[in-house]
Design a protein around this motif. Structure first.
Motif, PDB file in Angstrom:
ATOM      1  N   GLN A   1     -21.383 -42.546   4.435  1.00 22.58           N
ATOM      2  CA  GLN A   1     -20.421 -43.615   4.704  1.00 22.58           C
ATOM      3  C   GLN A   1     -19.029 -43.109   5.034  1.00 22.58           C
ATOM      4  O   GLN A   1     -18.432 -43.498   6.008  1.00 22.58           O
ATOM      5  CB  GLN A   1     -20.348 -44.565   3.499  1.00 22.58           C
ATOM      6  CG  GLN A   1     -21.497 -45.546   3.435  1.00 22.58           C
ATOM      7  CD  GLN A   1     -21.573 -46.429   4.680  1.00 22.58           C
ATOM      8  OE1 GLN A   1     -20.588 -46.983   5.134  1.00 22.58           O
ATOM      9  NE2 GLN A   1     -22.763 -46.544   5.254  1.00 22.58           N
ATOM     10  N   HIS A   2     -18.501 -42.221   4.209  1.00 22.85           N
ATOM     11  CA  HIS A   2     -17.099 -41.840   4.405  1.00 22.85           C
ATOM     12  C   HIS A   2     -16.857 -40.334   4.338  1.00 22.85           C
ATOM     13  O   HIS A   2     -15.743 -39.888   4.538  1.00 22.85           O
ATOM     14  CB  HIS A   2     -16.220 -42.493   3.333  1.00 22.85           C
ATOM     15  CG  HIS A   2     -16.231 -43.989   3.370  1.00 22.85           C
ATOM     16  ND1 HIS A   2     -15.639 -44.702   4.388  1.00 22.85           N
ATOM     17  CD2 HIS A   2     -16.770 -44.899   2.529  1.00 22.85           C
ATOM     18  CE1 HIS A   2     -15.809 -45.999   4.164  1.00 22.85           C
ATOM     19  NE2 HIS A   2     -16.486 -46.141   3.050  1.00 22.85           N
ATOM     20  N   THR A   3     -17.887 -39.558   4.025  1.00 24.26           N
ATOM     21  CA  THR A   3     -17.665 -38.153   3.713  1.00 24.26           C
ATOM     22  C   THR A   3     -18.516 -37.243   4.576  1.00 24.26           C
ATOM     23  O   THR A   3     -19.641 -37.588   4.925  1.00 24.26           O
ATOM     24  CB  THR A   3     -17.991 -37.875   2.230  1.00 24.26           C
ATOM     25  OG1 THR A   3     -17.351 -38.877   1.427  1.00 24.26           O
ATOM     26  CG2 THR A   3     -17.498 -36.519   1.802  1.00 24.26           C
ATOM     27  N   SER A   4     -17.961 -36.085   4.936  1.00 25.67           N
ATOM     28  CA  SER A   4     -18.712 -35.047   5.636  1.00 25.67           C
ATOM     29  C   SER A   4     -18.941 -33.884   4.675  1.00 25.67           C
ATOM     30  O   SER A   4     -18.142 -33.647   3.764  1.00 25.67           O
ATOM     31  CB  SER A   4     -17.937 -34.561   6.868  1.00 25.67           C
ATOM     32  OG  SER A   4     -17.753 -35.615   7.779  1.00 25.67           O
ATOM     33  N   TYR A   5     -20.032 -33.163   4.886  1.00 23.46           N
ATOM     34  CA  TYR A   5     -20.406 -32.076   3.982  1.00 23.46           C
ATOM     35  C   TYR A   5     -20.734 -30.827   4.782  1.00 23.46           C
ATOM     36  O   TYR A   5     -21.270 -30.906   5.884  1.00 23.46           O
ATOM     37  CB  TYR A   5     -21.631 -32.458   3.140  1.00 23.46           C
ATOM     38  CG  TYR A   5     -21.460 -33.722   2.325  1.00 23.46           C
ATOM     39  CD1 TYR A   5     -21.021 -33.668   0.999  1.00 23.46           C
ATOM     40  CD2 TYR A   5     -21.731 -34.965   2.883  1.00 23.46           C
ATOM     41  CE1 TYR A   5     -20.864 -34.828   0.256  1.00 23.46           C
ATOM     42  CE2 TYR A   5     -21.577 -36.131   2.142  1.00 23.46           C
ATOM     43  CZ  TYR A   5     -21.137 -36.058   0.835  1.00 23.46           C
ATOM     44  OH  TYR A   5     -20.982 -37.215   0.104  1.00 23.46           O
ATOM     45  N   GLU A   6     -20.407 -29.675   4.197  1.00 24.33           N
ATOM     46  CA  GLU A   6     -20.772 -28.391   4.805  1.00 24.33           C
ATOM     47  C   GLU A   6     -21.407 -27.511   3.738  1.00 24.33           C
ATOM     48  O   GLU A   6     -20.885 -27.376   2.632  1.00 24.33           O
ATOM     49  CB  GLU A   6     -19.536 -27.693   5.390  1.00 24.33           C
ATOM     50  CG  GLU A   6     -19.857 -26.344   6.006  1.00 24.33           C
ATOM     51  CD  GLU A   6     -18.632 -25.667   6.594  1.00 24.33           C
ATOM     52  OE1 GLU A   6     -18.732 -24.464   6.922  1.00 24.33           O
ATOM     53  OE2 GLU A   6     -17.589 -26.330   6.736  1.00 24.33           O
ATOM     54  N   PHE A   7     -22.549 -26.934   4.070  1.00 20.46           N
ATOM     55  CA  PHE A   7     -23.281 -26.087   3.126  1.00 20.46           C
ATOM     56  C   PHE A   7     -23.532 -24.722   3.752  1.00 20.46           C
ATOM     57  O   PHE A   7     -24.070 -24.627   4.858  1.00 20.46           O
ATOM     58  CB  PHE A   7     -24.613 -26.735   2.740  1.00 20.46           C
ATOM     59  CG  PHE A   7     -24.469 -28.148   2.220  1.00 20.46           C
ATOM     60  CD1 PHE A   7     -23.956 -28.395   0.960  1.00 20.46           C
ATOM     61  CD2 PHE A   7     -24.842 -29.225   3.013  1.00 20.46           C
ATOM     62  CE1 PHE A   7     -23.808 -29.699   0.487  1.00 20.46           C
ATOM     63  CE2 PHE A   7     -24.717 -30.524   2.549  1.00 20.46           C
ATOM     64  CZ  PHE A   7     -24.195 -30.764   1.291  1.00 20.46           C
ATOM     65  N   GLU A   8     -23.132 -23.660   3.023  1.00 19.48           N
ATOM     66  CA  GLU A   8     -23.289 -22.294   3.522  1.00 19.48           C
ATOM     67  C   GLU A   8     -24.634 -21.690   3.125  1.00 19.48           C
ATOM     68  O   GLU A   8     -25.099 -20.740   3.750  1.00 19.48           O
ATOM     69  CB  GLU A   8     -22.161 -21.404   2.961  1.00 19.48           C
ATOM     70  CG  GLU A   8     -20.766 -21.846   3.344  1.00 19.48           C
ATOM     71  CD  GLU A   8     -20.340 -21.296   4.690  1.00 19.48           C
ATOM     72  OE1 GLU A   8     -21.085 -20.470   5.249  1.00 19.48           O
ATOM     73  OE2 GLU A   8     -19.271 -21.709   5.192  1.00 19.48           O
TER      74      GLU A   8
END
Length: 303
Positions: free
Chosen positions: A28-35
């Protein structure tokens, strides 16, 4: 209505990264980054993707998943398989992000600013987040049954038409109201509505649009070569300029005998006093120039 996810593969300016765009919002409102897989403990989808040996990083945003790969494979060899895996996962109703377990669940503040358009009866309200994945036009409240946001806007007596696309909403008003008196009210309404995470479109509206686009793709293949060229020119050169003014343009038909082109105008372009000038001096001239003797005139059908 049950969501039926489709995934579109999109190249990026970085050859190592490909975007897998969904026809529904994933967050909805958030972006995520996973290494790596440890960082992805709160995203079952990202964890599953890390089981693919070539996956280096995973980005999850509102309506897409971007994957950065190692050089051991070429995207051309694996992207279809990855798209199918993501599609199957989403259609099995598996969670993208376990929000309850995620440490950071801060609500992203929504900002809305108003932009004038060439049509004095239409104002463009731009958000700092993506609202929809394709354009939708609503001429009245009956047409907005599958669009909760548009339906709410029609409760304002001065709202005449609503067009929603990407990250903006073009609103057409009745002459009874002056923009100076109502702009702040609309802007605050939109900001509060979106910050509360309310639905912009229902699942059914997105499905209907997706089905219409699929049919349009099928119909495109049946068109003559000139019509295909006209559509490609509209998509590449004309649509971006029209969108910046809060509107949209769609190809309707081409008559090879009269060499006439019919287009549909939506949003701020529909009923705009300057649309005739734009058609004749912009769109028509461009098509005549690029297609030489194949186009004589362009006629507008207001959407």
């Amino acid at each position: 209505m049950e969501k039926n996810f489709e995934i579109k593969i999109e190249a990026t300016s970085n050859p190592g990264i490909v975007k897998f765009e969904a026809n529904y919002f994933l967050t909805q409102h958030t972006s995520y980054e996973f290494e790596n897989i440890d960082q992805a403990k709160n995203s079952p989808l990202a964890q599953q993707l890390f089981y693919l040996p070539f996956v280096k990083r995973v980005f999850i945003a509102q309506n897409f998943i971007a994957i950065d790969k190692y050089d051991i494979v070429e995207w051309a060899d694996v992207q279809e398989e990855v798209a199918e895996q993501i599609k199957t996962y989403l259609n099995n109703k598996q969670p993208v992000i376990n929000e309850v377990e995620t440490e950071v669940t801060k609500k992203v503040p929504i900002t809305i600013y108003a932009e004038s358009t060439p049509n004095p009866g239409v104002l463009k309200f731009v958000a700092n987040k993506k609202l929809v994945t394709a354009g939708h036009e609503f001429k009245n409240i009956d047409e907005a049954t599958e669009a909760p946001l548009a339906k709410e806007l029609f409760h304002f007596p001065f709202v005449k038409e609503v067009y929603i696309d990407e990250n903006y909403i073009s609103i057409g008003k009745y002459d009874m109201a002056d923009w100076n008196d109502i702009t702040t009210e609309i802007r605050e309404f939109l900001r509060n509505y979106l910050e509360e995470g309310k639905e912009v479109l229902s699942a059914n509206a997105t499905v209907s649009k997706s089905e219409a686009e699929k049919q349009a793709d099928v119909d495109f293949e049946k068109l003559d070569d000139v019509s295909k060229d006209i559509i490609n020119i509209i998509e590449e050169y004309i649509k971006p300029a029209v969108a910046s003014d809060g509107g949209n343009i769609l190809f309707d038909s081409y008559d090879p005998e009269s060499k006439g082109v019919k287009v549909v105008l939506q949003g701020a372009c529909s009923g705009c006093p300057s649309s005739t000038f734009t058609l004749k001096n912009g769109i028509e001239n461009m098509l005549k120039e690029m297609l030489k003797d194949k186009v004589e005139y362009v006629e507008a059908i207001n959407g």
